[in-house]
Design a protein around this motif. Structure first.
Motif, mmCIF file in Angstrom:
data_model
loop_
_atom_site.group_PDB
_atom_site.id
_atom_site.type_symbol
_atom_site.label_atom_id
_atom_site.label_comp_id
_atom_site.label_asym_id
_atom_site.label_seq_id
_atom_site.Cartn_x
_atom_site.Cartn_y
_atom_site.Cartn_z
ATOM 1 N N THR B 236 0.810 -1.181 -0.001
ATOM 2 C CA THR B 236 -0.006 0.130 0.028
ATOM 3 C C THR B 236 0.966 1.242 0.021
ATOM 4 O O THR B 236 0.810 2.161 -0.945
ATOM 5 C CB THR B 236 -0.906 -0.100 1.242
ATOM 6 O OG1 THR B 236 -1.819 -1.223 1.184
ATOM 7 C CG2 THR B 236 -1.989 1.212 1.068
ATOM 8 N N ILE B 237 1.821 1.300 0.988
ATOM 9 C CA ILE B 237 2.632 2.346 0.954
ATOM 10 C C ILE B 237 3.703 2.277 -0.018
ATOM 11 O O ILE B 237 4.149 3.324 -0.733
ATOM 12 C CB ILE B 237 3.228 2.621 2.289
ATOM 13 C CG1 ILE B 237 2.388 2.968 3.374
ATOM 14 C CG2 ILE B 237 4.481 3.521 2.274
ATOM 15 C CD1 ILE B 237 2.781 3.073 4.986
ATOM 16 N N GLY B 238 4.045 1.055 -0.073
ATOM 17 C CA GLY B 238 4.964 0.565 -1.325
ATOM 18 C C GLY B 238 4.745 1.105 -2.625
ATOM 19 O O GLY B 238 5.495 1.829 -3.212
ATOM 20 N N HIS B 239 3.440 1.071 -3.130
ATOM 21 C CA HIS B 239 3.053 1.264 -4.584
ATOM 22 C C HIS B 239 2.773 2.975 -4.447
ATOM 23 O O HIS B 239 3.264 3.458 -5.377
ATOM 24 C CB HIS B 239 1.575 0.835 -4.720
ATOM 25 C CG HIS B 239 1.590 -0.591 -5.183
ATOM 26 N ND1 HIS B 239 0.608 -1.363 -5.691
ATOM 27 C CD2 HIS B 239 2.743 -1.265 -5.917
ATOM 28 C CE1 HIS B 239 0.961 -2.520 -6.175
ATOM 29 N NE2 HIS B 239 2.540 -2.445 -6.385
ATOM 30 N N ALA B 240 2.488 3.498 -3.463
ATOM 31 C CA ALA B 240 2.479 5.033 -3.247
ATOM 32 C C ALA B 240 3.899 5.866 -3.663
ATOM 33 O O ALA B 240 3.765 6.756 -4.215
ATOM 34 C CB ALA B 240 1.813 5.604 -2.127
ATOM 35 N N ILE B 241 4.791 5.119 -3.004
ATOM 36 C CA ILE B 241 5.817 5.758 -3.132
ATOM 37 C C ILE B 241 6.796 5.256 -4.387
ATOM 38 O O ILE B 241 7.703 5.836 -5.175
ATOM 39 C CB ILE B 241 6.981 5.368 -1.975
ATOM 40 C CG1 ILE B 241 7.267 3.891 -1.658
ATOM 41 C CG2 ILE B 241 6.413 6.156 -0.763
ATOM 42 C CD1 ILE B 241 8.358 3.819 -0.760
#
Lengths: 342, 342
Positions: B236-241
């Motif tokens: 979730t955070i991975g895809h965002a960054i």
């Protein structure tokens, strides 16, 4: 409003006949729904869209291209649409085809429904789950088969339909009669376009009869392994000339049906008198029965038709009015025939 | 070559382990097949493509966009691909994702298979049928779930894999260990990246173990109603960054996993010592564990994640190493936490 539930390979699709656009609020909530329509429908029915989040696309087959899908996706993002968003296509075949496609790929698929606003989309385009876009002149080259959650039929939307769109829609009605329904064929011979546009009961019966013909075919063969192919009667040559000459879909397949009758006579023992009845019926509904074209150009587009399989085209011919068959024709042979019939 | 047949909701998908690229000829005929690869893979293995019709796309996540699909569709038309054409994606995750998508929509779907060429695509991206493209910075916002006909694993292709791509792939391996497999976690602690790159048996066992973990999860929950969501740990955070900072996928989800460990401590009683073991393991495999970023920008992208449902994000947290859970977190709460952990 009459509800009929249909089962497409386990997927339930509800049809709401004799409904009003305002019934949409009973089927989905405004807060989580986004409507997609085109500028023509939006202008004619602006007050109906009050309070609904709406994406308005440009009208016309020439915009049934990936670039319009890209615009829709961009707007869905801007509206923060998520997987629980419900999308409803309100319009003719271009709108329902493109809406079904965009909804099927956005976030790997969100639910969608249709409110068809033309005869053509009511009796044909909105039914059966085929969706997608054209690629240049190639009709429906990109897309999917995925069923909507519902179809809502509001016949009052037809009151604003331009005359040419009535004619356009009757081509698919006549096609249904040619391949599946001699009673419908006789009915169309008995009445006129004027009768159907002015007699609400006659029209409602006609639409429901045609919805049932198409639905029955698709329910029995959703992924077009057999009987569904018959619905392509008139569509092989029809699709090839449609974008080549920027014809209305109904005009193109009317010409395509005449060509397919011609081929049916040559290759399938279809009787000349029956072919003549079909040509007369098309003309009676003000549909064109031929076009100035170059058969070589038609052949070039036609080669990319989805019904081609290596060097063979699966062509739909008639045995008699009300009965169609699939006939594989070698591309070389088809090329020769095209020269004679176009 | 060892064949294993898997069943995804009735659809058979064959895995060929210990295979060679040249075995492809046993699975599909050159005449009716089109390969899709990227310029890097094509340059490194040009002789392998001899005699195969091949579409070469540009390499890199920045080209995993609709415009590349449009180019592929145009080339398929130019090659007169029809419904009987078989398409094989040969490459890393970008190639297999985009190939699966293009094949699924071309002529409403043609059959396809994959030859993954990176660790990441072998253990993760090529498995499970998720395909699609990014839309700007939004990862995989458009696509479908559709299974390939086969996966062919030729480990010798990894000989040309750049070092950073080895590191990239191990992020998903560590993810599998974190959510599902304490034995794998211990194995990764025991050995080093160097061991896996130099010991063919150790590597083959590792790949097959990871293929099995992912396959089992997907077979039991293809359309991500439950357990499959766990595979999104760190994503979730991975895809965002990832696209915000143009990070490699593995780098992005490594940072995402550290953030998710942090949240797991705050919200889920996940033990500090276990979080430390995970951070150490990621660092040991040369993966980054933090990034300079602006949490407000991350939050803006993260809001469009497919795991969002209105005002709630379904977040994957850990109970302990080897055991993950789905935890709905209100967007407002998540916003507050992001400020602290990024």
């Amino acid at each position: 409003m009459t509800q009929v539930e249909n089962d497409f390979s386990g997927k339930k699709v509800n049809y709401y006949f004799d409904a009003a656009f305002s019934d949409l609020e009973q089927l989905t909530t405004k807060e989580t729904t986004i409507l997609i329509t085109d500028e023509n429908v939006f202008q004619l029915h602006q007050q109906k869209f009050d309070g609904w989040k709406t994406i308005v696309i440009r009208a016309g087959e020439e915009h049934k291209q990936q670039s319009t899908v890209d615009v829709i996706i961009g707007q869905l993002i801007a509206m923060e649409a998520d997987r629980k968003t419900f999308i409803v296509g309100v319009g003719g075949g271009v709108v329902t085809d493109i809406t079904g496609y965009a909804a099927s790929v956005y976030m790997r698929g969100v639910k969608f429904g249709f409110v068809p606003t033309t005869i053509l989309s009511m009796v044909d385009a909105s039914i059966g789950g085929k969706n997608g876009v054209d690629v240049g002149v190639y009709k429906n080259l990109v897309g999917l088969i995925k069923q909507p959650e519902f179809l809502l039929f509001d016949y009052s939307l037809l009151q604003t339909l331009p005359y040419e769109q009535w004619v356009n829609g009757f081509a698919e009605v006549i096609k249904h009669a040619c391949i599946k329904d001699t009673v419908l064929f006789a009915l169309l011979e008995k009445f006129t376009l004027h009768d159907f546009t002015t007699n609400a009961t006659l029209l409602a019966d006609l639409i429901e009869r045609n919805v049932n013909i198409k639905t029955t075919v698709v329910v029995n063969d959703e992924f077009e392994q057999g009987d569904r192919k018959l619905l392509n009667f008139g569509h092989t040559i029809g699709h090839a000339i449609e974008n080549l000459h920027q014809l209305l879909h109904g005009h193109a397949i009317s010409i395509g049906m005449v060509a397919a009758c011609n081929l049916s006579e040559k290759l399938n023992g279809f009787h000349f008198d029956e072919a003549t009845r079909i040509v007369k019926l098309l003309a009676k509904y003000h549909l064109p029965v031929d076009v100035e074209t170059e058969y070589e150009k038609v052949f070039e587009v036609l080669k990319m038709d989805k019904k081609r399989n290596l060097k063979v085209m699966n062509f739909i011919l008639l045995n008699k009015i009300g009965e169609a068959v699939i006939r594989p024709i070698e591309l070389d042979e088809l090329h020769k025939h095209l020269k004679e019939i176009l």
